[in-house]
Each structure stands twice: as C-alpha cells, then as structure tokens.
Design a protein around this motif. Structure first.
Motif, short mmCIF file in Angstrom:
data_model
loop_
_atom_site.label_atom_id
_atom_site.label_comp_id
_atom_site.label_asym_id
_atom_site.label_seq_id
_atom_site.Cartn_x
_atom_site.Cartn_y
_atom_site.Cartn_z
N VAL A 169 0.88 -1.18 0.00
CA VAL A 169 0.00 0.00 0.00
C VAL A 169 0.91 1.22 0.00
O VAL A 169 1.65 1.44 0.96
N CYS A 170 0.85 2.02 -1.04
CA CYS A 170 1.78 3.14 -1.20
C CYS A 170 1.04 4.46 -1.02
O CYS A 170 0.22 4.85 -1.86
N VAL A 171 1.36 5.17 0.07
CA VAL A 171 0.70 6.45 0.35
C VAL A 171 1.16 7.53 -0.62
O VAL A 171 0.35 8.32 -1.13
N SER A 172 2.45 7.60 -0.91
CA SER A 172 2.93 8.67 -1.79
C SER A 172 2.32 8.56 -3.18
O SER A 172 2.08 9.56 -3.85
N ALA A 173 2.02 7.32 -3.64
CA ALA A 173 1.33 7.18 -4.93
C ALA A 173 -0.05 7.81 -4.87
O ALA A 173 -0.55 8.33 -5.87
N HIS A 174 -0.68 7.79 -3.70
CA HIS A 174 -2.01 8.38 -3.58
C HIS A 174 -1.97 9.91 -3.56
O HIS A 174 -3.03 10.54 -3.69
N CYS A 175 -0.80 10.50 -3.47
CA CYS A 175 -0.69 11.95 -3.68
C CYS A 175 -0.87 12.29 -5.15
O CYS A 175 -1.14 13.45 -5.50
N LYS A 176 -0.70 11.31 -6.03
CA LYS A 176 -1.00 11.48 -7.45
C LYS A 176 -2.40 10.95 -7.77
O LYS A 176 -3.17 11.56 -8.50
N LEU A 177 -2.73 9.78 -7.22
CA LEU A 177 -4.01 9.15 -7.51
C LEU A 177 -5.20 9.97 -7.02
O LEU A 177 -6.24 10.02 -7.68
N THR A 178 -5.07 10.59 -5.86
CA THR A 178 -6.20 11.31 -5.28
C THR A 178 -6.67 12.46 -6.15
O THR A 178 -7.87 12.53 -6.50
N PRO A 179 -5.80 13.40 -6.54
CA PRO A 179 -6.30 14.47 -7.43
C PRO A 179 -6.74 13.94 -8.79
O PRO A 179 -7.67 14.49 -9.40
N PHE A 180 -6.08 12.90 -9.28
CA PHE A 180 -6.44 12.31 -10.57
C PHE A 180 -7.90 11.83 -10.54
O PHE A 180 -8.71 12.18 -11.42
N TRP A 181 -8.27 11.05 -9.51
CA TRP A 181 -9.62 10.49 -9.45
C TRP A 181 -10.63 11.49 -8.91
O TRP A 181 -11.81 11.44 -9.29
N ALA A 182 -10.21 12.40 -8.04
CA ALA A 182 -11.14 13.43 -7.56
C ALA A 182 -11.64 14.28 -8.71
O ALA A 182 -12.83 14.63 -8.78
N ALA A 183 -10.74 14.62 -9.64
CA ALA A 183 -11.15 15.40 -10.81
C ALA A 183 -12.09 14.58 -11.70
O ALA A 183 -13.07 15.11 -12.24
N ARG A 184 -11.80 13.29 -11.86
CA ARG A 184 -12.64 12.44 -12.70
C ARG A 184 -14.04 12.26 -12.10
O ARG A 184 -15.05 12.28 -12.82
N LEU A 185 -14.09 12.06 -10.79
CA LEU A 185 -15.35 11.69 -10.14
C LEU A 185 -16.10 12.89 -9.57
O LEU A 185 -17.26 12.75 -9.16
N GLY A 186 -15.44 14.05 -9.52
CA GLY A 186 -16.10 15.25 -9.04
C GLY A 186 -16.37 15.27 -7.55
O GLY A 186 -17.29 15.94 -7.10
N ARG A 187 -15.58 14.53 -6.78
CA ARG A 187 -15.73 14.48 -5.32
C ARG A 187 -14.37 14.54 -4.66
O ARG A 187 -13.43 13.89 -5.14
#
Length: 261
Positions: A203-221
C-alpha cells in the motif's frame, strides 16, 4: 534502539502494508541505517528521532535505498509514538524530513497524514512501459518521479504481471497502475518500485498523492475510498484538498517477537 513492526491499512480482510519503526536518540550513519533496514527486510523502515514535544525527525529506507518520502511508514511511526507517555493527550505529531514536513493526526482508531499533492502531466506511454507491464492502457501521466497508467477495470489491474527487471530499467522511481473501482470503492491501484528493491509495494501512500487528485477530478468528489490490490491489500480514505492530500488508515501494532512478515 527500539524496533516495532506495524501493519498499516490492515483490516479484517486485508493484511495491509508492514513497516518497521526504529526509535533512536539520534540518527546513526546512513550506512548503518541502510544495513538495519536490509536486515529487517520490510518494504520500509522509518528511523525517528525526537527534537521537541510531539516533533520528530524522520528518515526512510527500503532494504536497498534511502527514499525521500514514505507515507505508510510515517503512519506506522505515528501509531507507535502516540503510545508514548511523552505524547499522552497529543492528537497531532510533526515529522520533519529532508523533503519537507509531514503532520500525523489521531482520528478515532485511525491515523491521518497530510502530504503535498504531486502534479501529473498527461503523456504517451514511455517506450517499453506497457510491454513490461503486459497490458494496454486507457491513458498515461507522469509526475516528477513516478508514471501512472490507467486501465479499464479492476480485473485488468489484478491481471497485471510485470517484468520487474524491465520496469527497473525505466527512468522512474515507481510505476502506478490504476482503474475505476467497484462495490463502494472509488478507485483501485497497484504500485511497483523494482528500482528501489521493492517489486510491488503493498500500500503506497505517496502514490495516492497522485491518484487522489487524478480520481477526484474524474469523479467530481474530494473524498474517496481507495483499495490497493496487492497480495496483502489495503484500504485507504483519501481527501483532495487542492495542494495537499489527506490519507487516513488503520495502523495495527504487531506483538513483539511475532516475526517480520
């Protein structure tokens, strides 16, 4: 020297990502810390040194290299340090690294950390990347140190069988594979860091510093539930706060003497 092993992002179904936390009054040499991390053999070992009330210096090592950021080992460190008498009543800890300052908070039974967002730039898949992953891609984006590959489904992410030697030759710290989630999970991912001696991070937290804005923009949440589909697996709650990402997860202390794996 006191060493504690913690399973982060673990729950009844998923075993999470283990980290070792080594508490010292000062840092040993880099060579000695690297040797200790190699001996422990977990994905990351965090070395923490107190500098002020509820404030610590931190350095992170994989078995083969020092790294500039490790979120799950910081959560592990916070879980250990919140137990100390010196932190009785504290709900927030500060971790100072050469790469900046991280903050960890106690949120009920969870630990939350706050990290800088890492910007992604859309790009074509770098030569050799998809062949090394053995998959096709919906899209691709690059950060300063990692590359993100978007796939179509959970099943496609699960099916990836990388050629780790080929991935290690690519000019990236790590490779993130992701897709939309299902059944209450907003997105899934897997992360590979063979150049650092960690073929697949659990489980990689630093990867989620990229994944979070990527999917937040896609999903609008801004608040999303994530699942890392590694062998051990782990659940995360992530919050997109613009220039920062907040990650919340469990951190389960292993009994002393229970072994490293």
């Amino acid at each position: 020297m006191h060493t504690q092993i913690v399973d982060t992002f673990a729950d009844g179904r998923f075993a999470g990502n283990p980290a070792a936390v080594v508490r010292r009054s000062d840092f040993p040499s880099g060579e000695d810390m690297q040797a200790e991390a190699h001996r422990i053999g977990l994905p990351t070992t965090a070395f923490v040194v107190p500098v002020a009330p509820a404030e610590y210096r931190v350095r992170w090592f994989t078995p083969y290299a020092e790294i500039n950021l490790c979120g799950h080992a910081t959560i592990a460190g916070a879980r250990c340090l919140f137990q100390d008498a010196d932190n009785a009543g504290a709900t927030r800890l500060t971790f100072v690294s050469e790469n900046g300052v991280l903050f960890a908070e106690r949120v009920g039974d969870l630990v939350a950390i706050d990290l800088p967002t890492s910007a992604l730039t859309p790009c074509d898949p770098p030569p050799g990347l998809l062949a090394a992953l053995g998959t096709d891609a919906v899209g691709c984006a690059a950060a300063a140190d990692d590359v993100l590959v978007e796939l179509r489904s959970v099943d496609e992410v699960t099916a990836v069988r990388p050629d780790f030697a080929a991935l290690a030759r690519l000019p990236f710290r790590g490779i993130i594979v992701t897709a939309p989630g299902e059944a209450g999970i907003d997105f899934v991912s897997r992360t590979f860091f063979p150049s650092l001696g960690v073929d697949e991070d659990q489980v990689c937290v630093s990867a989620h510093c990229k994944l979070t804005p990527f999917w937040a923009a896609r999903l609008g949440r801004p608040v999303l539930n994530a699942l890392q589909l590694s062998e051990r697996g782990g659940r995360l709650e992530v919050h997109d706060a613009g220039d920062r990402v907040r990650v919340l997860g469990t951190a389960v202390l292993r009994p002393q003497g229970s072994g490293r794996h």
